[in-house]
Design a protein around this motif. Structure first.
Motif, mmCIF file in Angstrom:
data_model
loop_
_atom_site.group_PDB
_atom_site.id
_atom_site.type_symbol
_atom_site.label_atom_id
_atom_site.label_comp_id
_atom_site.label_asym_id
_atom_site.label_seq_id
_atom_site.Cartn_x
_atom_site.Cartn_y
_atom_site.Cartn_z
ATOM 1 N N LYS A 57 22.605 22.695 -9.353
ATOM 2 C CA LYS A 57 23.042 22.818 -10.753
ATOM 3 C C LYS A 57 24.475 23.325 -10.892
ATOM 4 O O LYS A 57 24.846 23.916 -11.901
ATOM 5 C CB LYS A 57 22.093 23.745 -11.518
ATOM 6 N N GLU A 58 25.285 23.087 -9.891
ATOM 7 C CA GLU A 58 26.686 23.502 -9.974
ATOM 8 C C GLU A 58 27.419 22.609 -10.975
ATOM 9 O O GLU A 58 27.261 21.394 -10.983
ATOM 10 C CB GLU A 58 27.356 23.418 -8.605
ATOM 11 N N THR A 59 28.240 23.211 -11.806
ATOM 12 C CA THR A 59 28.977 22.448 -12.815
ATOM 13 C C THR A 59 30.109 21.655 -12.173
ATOM 14 O O THR A 59 30.574 21.982 -11.069
ATOM 15 C CB THR A 59 29.573 23.378 -13.887
ATOM 16 N N ASP A 60 30.562 20.635 -12.866
ATOM 17 C CA ASP A 60 31.684 19.829 -12.372
ATOM 18 C C ASP A 60 32.936 20.679 -12.209
ATOM 19 O O ASP A 60 33.723 20.472 -11.281
ATOM 20 C CB ASP A 60 31.970 18.668 -13.333
ATOM 21 N N TYR A 61 33.107 21.635 -13.101
ATOM 22 C CA TYR A 61 34.279 22.508 -13.003
ATOM 23 C C TYR A 61 34.212 23.367 -11.739
ATOM 24 O O TYR A 61 35.198 23.518 -11.018
ATOM 25 C CB TYR A 61 34.370 23.401 -14.244
ATOM 26 N N SER A 62 33.026 23.929 -11.475
ATOM 27 C CA SER A 62 32.867 24.745 -10.272
ATOM 28 C C SER A 62 33.093 23.910 -9.009
ATOM 29 O O SER A 62 33.717 24.370 -8.048
ATOM 30 C CB SER A 62 31.467 25.368 -10.252
ATOM 31 N N ALA A 114 38.819 22.148 -4.483
ATOM 32 C CA ALA A 114 40.280 22.120 -4.494
ATOM 33 C C ALA A 114 40.848 23.303 -3.720
ATOM 34 O O ALA A 114 41.805 23.156 -2.947
ATOM 35 C CB ALA A 114 40.794 22.131 -5.935
ATOM 36 N N TYR A 115 40.257 24.471 -3.904
ATOM 37 C CA TYR A 115 40.743 25.647 -3.194
ATOM 38 C C TYR A 115 40.658 25.461 -1.685
ATOM 39 O O TYR A 115 41.603 25.751 -0.949
ATOM 40 C CB TYR A 115 39.944 26.875 -3.613
ATOM 41 N N LEU A 116 39.514 24.966 -1.215
ATOM 42 C CA LEU A 116 39.314 24.819 0.230
ATOM 43 C C LEU A 116 40.106 23.657 0.811
ATOM 44 O O LEU A 116 40.331 23.608 2.025
ATOM 45 C CB LEU A 116 37.826 24.642 0.529
ATOM 46 N N LEU A 117 40.541 22.731 -0.034
ATOM 47 C CA LEU A 117 41.398 21.631 0.432
ATOM 48 C C LEU A 117 42.878 21.991 0.345
ATOM 49 O O LEU A 117 43.736 21.202 0.741
ATOM 50 C CB LEU A 117 41.137 20.364 -0.394
ATOM 51 N N PHE A 149 29.489 13.930 5.416
ATOM 52 C CA PHE A 149 29.955 14.521 6.670
ATOM 53 C C PHE A 149 31.475 14.545 6.742
ATOM 54 O O PHE A 149 32.079 15.564 7.097
ATOM 55 C CB PHE A 149 29.381 13.742 7.858
ATOM 56 N N CYS A 150 32.108 13.441 6.402
ATOM 57 C CA CYS A 150 33.571 13.349 6.473
ATOM 58 C C CYS A 150 34.239 14.330 5.513
ATOM 59 O O CYS A 150 35.260 14.949 5.850
ATOM 60 C CB CYS A 150 34.037 11.926 6.178
ATOM 61 N N PHE A 151 33.682 14.473 4.327
ATOM 62 C CA PHE A 151 34.273 15.400 3.362
ATOM 63 C C PHE A 151 34.116 16.838 3.839
ATOM 64 O O PHE A 151 35.058 17.642 3.751
ATOM 65 C CB PHE A 151 33.616 15.223 1.993
ATOM 66 N N ASP A 152 32.946 17.189 4.375
ATOM 67 C CA ASP A 152 32.735 18.550 4.887
ATOM 68 C C ASP A 152 33.675 18.849 6.041
ATOM 69 O O ASP A 152 34.254 19.941 6.123
ATOM 70 C CB ASP A 152 31.287 18.719 5.349
ATOM 71 N N LEU A 153 33.826 17.886 6.919
ATOM 72 C CA LEU A 153 34.715 18.088 8.062
ATOM 73 C C LEU A 153 36.164 18.209 7.610
ATOM 74 O O LEU A 153 36.941 18.984 8.176
ATOM 75 C CB LEU A 153 34.557 16.934 9.057
ATOM 76 N N LEU A 154 36.517 17.463 6.568
ATOM 77 C CA LEU A 154 37.876 17.558 6.027
ATOM 78 C C LEU A 154 38.153 18.965 5.513
ATOM 79 O O LEU A 154 39.240 19.519 5.743
ATOM 80 C CB LEU A 154 38.056 16.538 4.894
ATOM 81 N N ILE A 155 37.174 19.574 4.822
ATOM 82 C CA ILE A 155 37.340 20.950 4.352
ATOM 83 C C ILE A 155 37.523 21.898 5.530
ATOM 84 O O ILE A 155 38.385 22.789 5.502
ATOM 85 C CB ILE A 155 36.114 21.372 3.500
ATOM 86 N N LEU A 156 36.727 21.717 6.572
ATOM 87 C CA LEU A 156 36.845 22.578 7.756
ATOM 88 C C LEU A 156 38.211 22.418 8.415
ATOM 89 O O LEU A 156 38.858 23.404 8.785
ATOM 90 C CB LEU A 156 35.730 22.240 8.745
#
Length: 579
Positions: free
Chosen positions: A153-158, A164-167, A472-479
């Motif tokens: 239930k996370e909002t689109d804003y959250s 964005a912060y982690l990227l 998977f690719c998006f998570d790895l990109l954040i890492l």
């Protein structure tokens, strides 16, 4: 942050000792056809491991732990920048943790981890330790539906703010637009409430209409003001008014007396004009007419009586004339008094007509004040509405200004953003060389909540397995962005469930490479049949190096002792995300 071990105070628990590189927690089933949904109701505890890591790192309270795991505690050992930390949390007392031997509140623990792992002392609303950490360890079933869904239930804003912060994308621009949007919503709601609220309108407008000109009120106010300007206040107005009333009463009394005297004079005059003379001969003729003989002696007496009667008449006339003279004198006096009182009354009434009492003046002043207050309230109401209208215009201008500011930012950071996009594209190409893919980071223009549109795409990503590869690719990109001190990534077996065996094999090869070159940890829970699907695609040595040597824990469903807790305990993990 890297994980070292997960242990418990209960000896039946199967401790997890993590190592550098890839860490596989393998789940085996005595009956391969039996479904495994990753939940401890039917599984062996693979997914439970991820929940326990969250639990030891400050997750929200898990209510079912209190009833199902009473007296249990779990300890996670981990390192940050080479320094080792421990966190112990009891199922019976979840509001506190023991951090490196010190008992501290949950809130304090989260603040410490925010500082240690993300180098921030305070996060804005919608960005917390739990929302940030969840980007490195997807925990729930719902986390494996969309690439940008990590928390139920996370909002689109959250989502936008945390991702964005982690990227490494400027999140201040995101917050600024959110604040502006909130300001706009608040102004719109307040303006609507003002227009609709009957109490508010009654206070400011009364029976007036704000859209109708206040000309009539101005006219009345000018009239009253003019009247007050010419108003003369008499300090003894009421005394003079009483004197005038007293004189009026006295005058009426005198007028009544005058009427009585005039009546008396009239009656006296009538009496004087009446003839009442009677002589003796007339009297004798009366007797003769009646054939009555009157003796001489009686005749002599009648003469004496007539003489006496005539004397009386003379006396009466004299008395009436004196009375008439007296009444005339009294009448003249009363008329003089009436005239004097009339003149005095004229003077008093003339003064009273040109002056007024103080309370009359105050009443006019109060009436004027009331009208001016009505006028001011209507004007205030119009000013309030005008203020909100101006605020709306200012907000529109601010939206445009922020749109331009964000455009400038995207242009200035184009090199960095292009590297992000290229990294995602390169990762996805390892899985699908012929499929188009990419990361989209666009300015979201207009009067809305979200500053940027961040979207990850792989052609046919609605197909089974493709969406999981995108996750998977998006998570790895954040890492790989290395915005934080997080140096591990955790995935549940759900991520691999729908993938083609070839994509599974690529995933493990890819993570084996990255954990060696980038010094990351990759922790995943895997079902036995998943590894069996990969084995034919790898050379024996590769399979041993990438898969078999990286299995850090095997769990079986053949008996409770072979499961994670070492005992049969049913714990509801998906339905207890309590704060």
């Amino acid at each position: 942050m890297k994980l070292i071990s997960l242990t418990s105070n209960m000896p039946s628990f199967h401790s997890v000792i993590f190592k550098e590189g890839v860490n596989i927690i393998l789940g085996k089933q005595a009956s391969p056809t039996k479904g495994n949904d990753g939940n401890t109701y039917n599984g062996v505890g693979k997914s439970f491991t991820i929940h326990l890591i969250h639990f030891c790192l400050g997750s929200n309270k898990i209510g079912s732990f209190e009833s199902s795991l009473s007296n249990w505690s779990f300890t996670l050992k981990f390192s940050i920048d080479g320094k080792v930390y421990t966190s112990t949390r009891h199922a019976d007392e979840q509001n506190n943790l023991i951090f490196c031997g010190e008992k501290i509140p949950l809130k304090t623990f989260r603040a410490k981890l925010l500082s240690l792992c993300f180098n921030i002392e305070e996060t804005p609303n919608y960005m917390t330790w739990n929302t940030l950490f969840s980007r490195f360890a997807r925990r729930y079933r719902s986390s494996y539906i969309n690439f940008d869904t990590f928390v139920p239930k996370e909002t689109d804003y959250s989502k936008l703010l945390n991702n964005a912060y982690l990227l490494g994308i400027d999140y201040d621009l995101i917050i600024k637009k959110r604040n502006l949007r909130d300001k706009q919503d608040s102004a719109n709601k307040t303006e609507k409430a003002i227009k609709k609220d009957p109490v508010f309108k009654q206070y400011y407008l009364g029976k007036h209409d704000a859209d109708i000109d206040v000309t009539e009120l101005n006219y009345k106010i000018n009239q009253l003001q003019s009247e007050l300007n010419s108003f003369k206040v008499s300090s003894n107005y009421h005394e003079l008014e009483k004197e005038a009333n007293d004189k009026s009463f006295s005058k009426k009394k005198l007028e009544n007396k005058r009427s009585l005297i005039n009546s008396n004079i009239k009656n006296i005059t009538i009496s004087l004009n009446q003839s009442i003379d009677v002589n003796s001969d007339q009297l004798l003729n009366v007797y003769k007419t009646a054939n009555v003989e009157i003796p001489d002696m009686i005749k002599e007496r009648i003469d004496n009586v007539m003489d006496f009667h005539n004397e009386l008449l003379k006396s009466r006339e004299i008395r009436l004339k004196k009375e008439l003279q007296k009444n005339n004198i009294h009448l003249s006096s009363i008329e003089n008094q009436i005239k004097e009182l009339g003149e005095e009354m004229d003077r008093l009434l003339s003064y009273l007509n040109s002056h007024g009492a103080l309370e009359e003046y105050l009443a006019l002043t109060e009436q004027l004040s009331s009208l001016e207050h009505e006028k001011n309230r209507i004007n205030d109401y119009k000013k309030i509405l005008k203020t909100y209208q101006e605020t709306r215009l200012d907000i529109k201008a601010d939206f445009i200004s922020q749109d331009k500011e964000s455009d400038t930012y995207l242009e200035e950071q184009s090199d960095y953003l292009d590297r992000l996009k290229e990294s995602f594209r390169s990762l996805s190409k390892r899985f699908y060389p012929k499929k188009s893919s990419g990361l989209i980071i666009k300015n979201n223009l207009g009067e809305n909540l979200l500053r940027f549109n961040i979207d990850a795409r792989i052609e046919d990503d609605s197909s089974d397995g493709v969406n999981e590869v995108k996750i998977f690719c998006f998570d790895l990109l954040i890492l790989l962005s290395k915005v934080s001190n997080m140096r591990f990534l955790i995935h549940d077996s759900r991520l691999l469930a729908n993938m083609d065996p070839r994509q599974r094999e690529i995933l493990f090869r890819l993570m084996n490479e990255y954990t060696e070159t980038k010094e990351f940890q990759y922790i995943c829970t895997v079902n036995e049949d998943t590894l069996q699907s990969i084995e034919p695609l790898m050379k024996k040595n590769d399979y041993e190096e990438i898969i078999e040597k990286n299995i850090v824990l095997e769990l079986n469903d053949d008996s409770p002792e072979s499961k994670l807790l070492g005992v049969q305990v049913d714990v509801d993990l998906e339905g207890n995300n309590k704060k």
